[in-house]
Design a protein around this motif. Structure first.
Motif, mmCIF file in Angstrom:
data_model
loop_
_atom_site.group_PDB
_atom_site.id
_atom_site.type_symbol
_atom_site.label_atom_id
_atom_site.label_comp_id
_atom_site.label_asym_id
_atom_site.label_seq_id
_atom_site.Cartn_x
_atom_site.Cartn_y
_atom_site.Cartn_z
ATOM 1 N N THR A 10 9.849 -1.186 5.011
ATOM 2 C CA THR A 10 9.521 0.178 4.584
ATOM 3 C C THR A 10 8.405 0.159 3.546
ATOM 4 O O THR A 10 7.497 1.001 3.574
ATOM 5 C CB THR A 10 10.766 0.881 4.020
ATOM 6 O OG1 THR A 10 11.771 0.967 5.047
ATOM 7 C CG2 THR A 10 10.435 2.292 3.539
ATOM 8 N N GLY A 11 8.438 -0.805 2.624
ATOM 9 C CA GLY A 11 7.372 -0.915 1.638
ATOM 10 C C GLY A 11 6.021 -1.183 2.266
ATOM 11 O O GLY A 11 4.998 -0.638 1.835
ATOM 12 N N ILE A 12 6.002 -2.017 3.296
ATOM 13 C CA ILE A 12 4.745 -2.311 4.003
ATOM 14 C C ILE A 12 4.270 -1.106 4.802
ATOM 15 O O ILE A 12 3.088 -0.724 4.755
ATOM 16 C CB ILE A 12 4.935 -3.531 4.923
ATOM 17 C CG1 ILE A 12 5.147 -4.803 4.090
ATOM 18 C CG2 ILE A 12 3.748 -3.690 5.868
ATOM 19 C CD1 ILE A 12 5.531 -6.020 4.908
ATOM 20 N N LEU A 13 5.175 -0.468 5.530
ATOM 21 C CA LEU A 13 4.787 0.662 6.389
ATOM 22 C C LEU A 13 4.307 1.846 5.559
ATOM 23 O O LEU A 13 3.471 2.632 6.022
ATOM 24 C CB LEU A 13 5.967 1.067 7.268
ATOM 25 C CG LEU A 13 6.452 0.001 8.259
ATOM 26 C CD1 LEU A 13 7.631 0.534 9.077
ATOM 27 C CD2 LEU A 13 5.334 -0.462 9.176
ATOM 28 N N ALA A 14 4.824 1.973 4.331
ATOM 29 C CA ALA A 14 4.385 3.086 3.472
ATOM 30 C C ALA A 14 2.893 3.021 3.195
ATOM 31 O O ALA A 14 2.263 4.047 2.894
ATOM 32 C CB ALA A 14 5.169 3.071 2.167
ATOM 33 N N GLY A 15 2.297 1.816 3.304
ATOM 34 C CA GLY A 15 0.870 1.673 3.054
ATOM 35 C C GLY A 15 0.000 1.735 4.285
ATOM 36 O O GLY A 15 -1.235 1.610 4.178
ATOM 37 N N GLN A 16 0.599 1.943 5.458
ATOM 38 C CA GLN A 16 -0.190 2.052 6.699
ATOM 39 C C GLN A 16 -0.642 3.506 6.850
ATOM 40 O O GLN A 16 -0.042 4.302 7.579
ATOM 41 C CB GLN A 16 0.635 1.604 7.903
ATOM 42 C CG GLN A 16 1.250 0.227 7.751
ATOM 43 C CD GLN A 16 0.214 -0.883 7.627
ATOM 44 O OE1 GLN A 16 -0.706 -0.992 8.440
ATOM 45 N NE2 GLN A 16 0.367 -1.714 6.599
ATOM 46 N N ALA A 17 -1.710 3.840 6.134
ATOM 47 C CA ALA A 17 -2.099 5.247 5.953
ATOM 48 C C ALA A 17 -2.290 5.979 7.276
ATOM 49 O O ALA A 17 -2.886 5.453 8.223
ATOM 50 C CB ALA A 17 -3.376 5.328 5.121
ATOM 51 N N TRP A 18 -1.714 7.186 7.296
ATOM 52 C CA TRP A 18 -1.854 8.169 8.372
ATOM 53 C C TRP A 18 -1.165 7.742 9.668
ATOM 54 O O TRP A 18 -1.468 8.249 10.737
ATOM 55 C CB TRP A 18 -3.338 8.494 8.639
ATOM 56 C CG TRP A 18 -4.120 8.653 7.367
ATOM 57 C CD1 TRP A 18 -5.216 7.959 6.995
ATOM 58 C CD2 TRP A 18 -3.833 9.543 6.284
ATOM 59 N NE1 TRP A 18 -5.645 8.334 5.749
ATOM 60 C CE2 TRP A 18 -4.806 9.314 5.285
ATOM 61 C CE3 TRP A 18 -2.842 10.501 6.050
ATOM 62 C CZ2 TRP A 18 -4.831 10.016 4.080
ATOM 63 C CZ3 TRP A 18 -2.862 11.186 4.840
ATOM 64 C CH2 TRP A 18 -3.856 10.951 3.879
ATOM 65 N N GLN A 19 -0.223 6.837 9.554
ATOM 66 C CA GLN A 19 0.609 6.499 10.709
ATOM 67 C C GLN A 19 2.053 6.855 10.386
ATOM 68 O O GLN A 19 2.468 6.862 9.227
ATOM 69 C CB GLN A 19 0.510 5.017 11.050
ATOM 70 C CG GLN A 19 -0.870 4.575 11.510
ATOM 71 C CD GLN A 19 -0.798 3.248 12.235
ATOM 72 O OE1 GLN A 19 -0.249 3.150 13.332
ATOM 73 N NE2 GLN A 19 -1.343 2.210 11.620
ATOM 74 N N GLU A 20 2.840 7.130 11.435
ATOM 75 C CA GLU A 20 4.239 7.509 11.248
ATOM 76 C C GLU A 20 5.154 6.536 11.982
ATOM 77 O O GLU A 20 4.911 6.189 13.139
ATOM 78 C CB GLU A 20 4.482 8.937 11.761
ATOM 79 C CG GLU A 20 3.716 10.000 10.974
ATOM 80 C CD GLU A 20 4.099 11.405 11.374
ATOM 81 O OE1 GLU A 20 5.014 11.546 12.228
ATOM 82 O OE2 GLU A 20 3.508 12.354 10.831
ATOM 83 N N PHE A 21 6.188 6.105 11.281
ATOM 84 C CA PHE A 21 7.140 5.134 11.812
ATOM 85 C C PHE A 21 8.560 5.678 11.616
ATOM 86 O O PHE A 21 8.812 6.464 10.700
ATOM 87 C CB PHE A 21 7.025 3.799 11.074
ATOM 88 C CG PHE A 21 5.658 3.192 11.078
ATOM 89 C CD1 PHE A 21 5.308 2.217 12.000
ATOM 90 C CD2 PHE A 21 4.698 3.597 10.150
ATOM 91 C CE1 PHE A 21 4.040 1.648 11.997
ATOM 92 C CE2 PHE A 21 3.430 3.028 10.129
ATOM 93 C CZ PHE A 21 3.098 2.055 11.063
ATOM 94 N N GLU A 22 9.462 5.221 12.468
ATOM 95 C CA GLU A 22 10.880 5.543 12.294
ATOM 96 C C GLU A 22 11.680 4.256 12.350
ATOM 97 O O GLU A 22 11.503 3.428 13.257
ATOM 98 C CB GLU A 22 11.383 6.499 13.376
ATOM 99 C CG GLU A 22 12.836 6.919 13.151
ATOM 100 C CD GLU A 22 13.365 7.890 14.202
ATOM 101 O OE1 GLU A 22 14.530 8.314 14.078
ATOM 102 O OE2 GLU A 22 12.608 8.205 15.147
ATOM 103 N N LEU A 23 12.559 4.078 11.367
ATOM 104 C CA LEU A 23 13.399 2.893 11.276
ATOM 105 C C LEU A 23 14.854 3.287 11.484
ATOM 106 O O LEU A 23 15.355 4.213 10.829
ATOM 107 C CB LEU A 23 13.238 2.228 9.905
ATOM 108 C CG LEU A 23 11.827 1.752 9.547
ATOM 109 C CD1 LEU A 23 11.771 1.310 8.092
ATOM 110 C CD2 LEU A 23 11.409 0.613 10.446
#
Length: 444
Positions: A107-120
């Motif tokens: 989650t910490g890494i994905l928070a920095g993938q600007a302008w992309q959306e992920f679901e865990l």
């Protein structure tokens, strides 16, 4: 050792434990090697990878985000990094299964993938565990995160992040790591202040990868990284996987056991300090560095134990081994008390109640408290009986050690829970039993 159709396992007593064992690669470091390899540039070659249901979930997660991971034998991986900002959002939710380390760090890494959306998402056990402890600080950094009342599923919208200084309300290496990993993408220096020291595997590996990390006795900081490069990672043996054998050899009369190539990071080995205080005979030899971590071999002999108190400040560096401490306390002379371990109630099971229930099922006098337990020990073999793992790998291992050290053996319900961290655990127990039963002259 026998399995039933419901995957119960019966572990019979053993006269002594004698021999040499090696345990799988450290689970915590294996997770981090794959995750940091995924956001590095170039290839990361991982050796000694600790294969388990949890770490396989991490491989699947980064693959779902566009990272190529190639298998190299039983414990080797080649991770083809895509760079800090090269992850791509999959069309389906990312299944973290039962891996708490994965969901919190990723989650910490994905928070920095600007302008992309992920679901865990995760399984029922992981979905019951608290995620608010990472959601709150990451939101403070500017991340867009939606949660189901502080639980999974998590929706993560990558955005530009801001640096923060954050004091952990609860000592947690996973929360610390999530914030530090998000700090790689922030606009300044991000600092995490710890109430007591926790595992520092993330900081060590970030340094290996070239990230600007500053470590202090009570805090750690990271500044934005332009790139990471992690050519190779050698994963040492998992101390948490070695711990059941250390406790078993301590409790079973006449034992002499050697455990090789173990991670001995002082922020992981709190159980050794506790056992030493109780009178255990554990010697560390052949000390060396293994993959940037302190490591070495352990020699364990049977020893009579005395009760002890475990303090709040000792809990974070012994957190996964505290159920084993409860078992050791059951065979020690006098009362032992665990304080300050509320965090155990938020694991795969409520490990305070689960440990106490397991000990009582074996004839031990034990009582749960709000933040730990009290055990009145008797320096003799346990009676034996039937215990439930409650789907928790750590409790299944406690049951196996109890079986080896008992008079009548122990049947463990839902023993397959061990696959979360140590798929070959019962096979190793069985092999050690057979080797220990060989006459001494035949072992020479």
């Amino acid at each position: 050792m026998a399995r039933s159709p419901t995957e119960d396992v019966a572990v019979e007593p053993v006269a002594r434990l004698v021999g040499h064992v090696a345990v799988p690669g450290d689970k915590s470091i294996s997770h981090r090697a794959v995750l940091l390899g995924a956001i590095s540039e170039g290839e990361t070659h991982i050796t000694g990878f600790g294969r388990s249901a949890d770490t396989e979930a991490t491989i699947a997660a980064v693959r779902a985000c566009g990272v190529a991971v190639e298998e190299d034998g039983r414990d080797g991986l080649h991770v083809q990094g895509v760079g800090l900002r090269g992850l791509t959002a999959p069309n389906a939710p990312i299944d973290c299964r039962n891996a708490g380390t994965l969901v919190r760090l990723f989650t910490g890494i994905l928070a920095g993938q600007a302008w992309q959306e992920f679901e865990l998402v995760g399984d029922a056990s992981l979905s019951s565990r608290p995620m608010g402890r990472i959601v709150d600080p990451l939101r403070r950094m500017g991340a867009g995160i939606e949660s189901a009342d502080g639980r999974l599923p998590l929706g993560v919208q990558g955005r530009p992040l801001h640096a923060i200084t954050y004091e952990l309300p609860v000592a947690s290496a996973q929360v610390k790591s999530a914030i530090l990993l998000a700090g790689l993408y922030s606009d300044g220096e991000t600092t995490v202040v710890e109430p007591v020291p926790t595992r520092d595997h993330t900081e060590r590996m970030l340094e290996m990868a070239g990230a600007p990390v500053t470590r202090r006795p009570a805090s750690v900081s990271v500044r934005p990284a332009e790139r990471l490069a992690l050519p190779s990672v050698e994963v040492p043996g998992d101390f948490s996987s070695a711990a059941p054998f250390v406790v078993a050899a301590t409790l079973v009369p006449g034992s002499e056991l050697h455990v090789h190539g173990v991670n001995l990071n002082p922020r992981r080995t709190g159980l050794l300090t506790i056992l030493e205080r109780m009178g255990a005979r554990v010697t560390v030899y052949n000390r060396r560095e293994i993959g940037g971590e302190p490591g070495g071999d352990l020699e364990v002999h049977t020893a009579p134990l005395v009760g002890t108190n475990v303090r709040r400040d000792e809990v974070p560096i012994a957190i996964d081994e505290l159920p084993l401490f409860g078992l050791a306390a059951a065979c020690a002379r006098g009362e032992s008390v665990l304080h300050g371990a509320e965090e155990l109630r938020a694991k795969e099971s409520d490990r305070i109640d689960a440990t106490v229930d397991a000990l009582r099922a074996l004839g031990v006098r034990a009582r749960a408290t709000a933040d730990g337990f009290r055990v009145t020990g008797v320096p003799a073999r346990l009676r034996g009986g039937r215990v439930s793992s409650r789907g928790d790998h750590r409790l299944a291992m406690v049951g196996a050690v109890a079986g080896l050290a008992s008079r009548e053996g122990v049947r463990i319900e839902d023993a397959d829970a061990v696959t979360v961290s140590f798929p070959g655990f019962f096979e190793l127990v069985d092999g050690l039993r057979r080797a220990s039963n060989v006459p001494e002259d035949d072992r020479r």
